[in-house]
Design a protein around this motif. Structure first.
Motif: not given
Length: 196
Positions: A20-26, A146-155
């Protein structure tokens, strides 16, 4: 609005590696690229005991409320916990009210481990309506995280685009309380361009 809009994101997850935090940062990065001043309100950094209306207001609760009140737009992000939004987010929202959210543009984002998100978004939309906030029609529901994020980014490209759009829309529609004047000026401009 005669200044850069201020967009804050309220993260309802306390997990260190929160998606959630990763997505909000993006989303905030997209808002910055669109010209906004931004801030992440990370609930891990606030000492918020369970809301008790009979207790004196904690210092961190007052700081959170001030940050929300100063915002022209607020992005609210939550993990999906048992088909609704998180307890820490509920507690944080209980410390805020119409003074902080009234007339504020709000964008909603949810991250789910399973395939069926959206219920938390409906619940948050209802809360925002009660607080007299204006929720954007653009919202982001991220399933199978789990499949939407990788290494701290939305992939996932589709999801990354939706997250970026949420940040852009928060800037586009920040300061919604000014809409009546804006709409009136647009009507006047259109009325002045008609054929005689």
């Amino acid at each position: 609005m005669d200044r850069f809009p201020r967009v804050v994101a309220l993260c309802g997850s306390l997990r260190d590696d929160s998606k959630t935090r990763i997505a909000l940062r993006a989303a905030l990065a997209s808002a910055r690229a669109a010209g906004a001043e931004t801030e992440l309100l990370d609930l891990r950094e606030y000492d918020l005991p369970a809301y008790d209306p009979d207790a004196s207001e904690p210092e961190d609760a007052a700081a959170l409320a001030r940050a929300v009140e100063r915002a022209d737009a607020v992005l609210i992000g939550t993990p999906n916990y048992h088909g609704s939004y998180s307890g820490p987010l509920k507690n944080a929202l209980d410390y805020c009210g119409r003074d902080e959210f009234g007339g504020t543009t709000v964008g909603l984002l949810e991250v789910a481990g399973g395939e069926f998100p959206t219920a938390p978004l409906d619940h948050l939309r209802s809360v925002c309506r009660t607080l007299n906030a204006w929720t954007l029609p653009t919202e982001v529901a991220i399933p199978s995280s789990r499949s939407a994020f990788e290494d701290g980014e939305v992939v996932d490209e589709r999801i990354a685009e939706s997250v970026a759009t949420l940040g852009e829309r928060a800037v586009d529609f920040a300061g919604v309380e000014d809409y009546p004047d804006l709409v009136e000026s647009r009507r006047d401009a259109v009325a002045g361009t008609g054929d005689d």
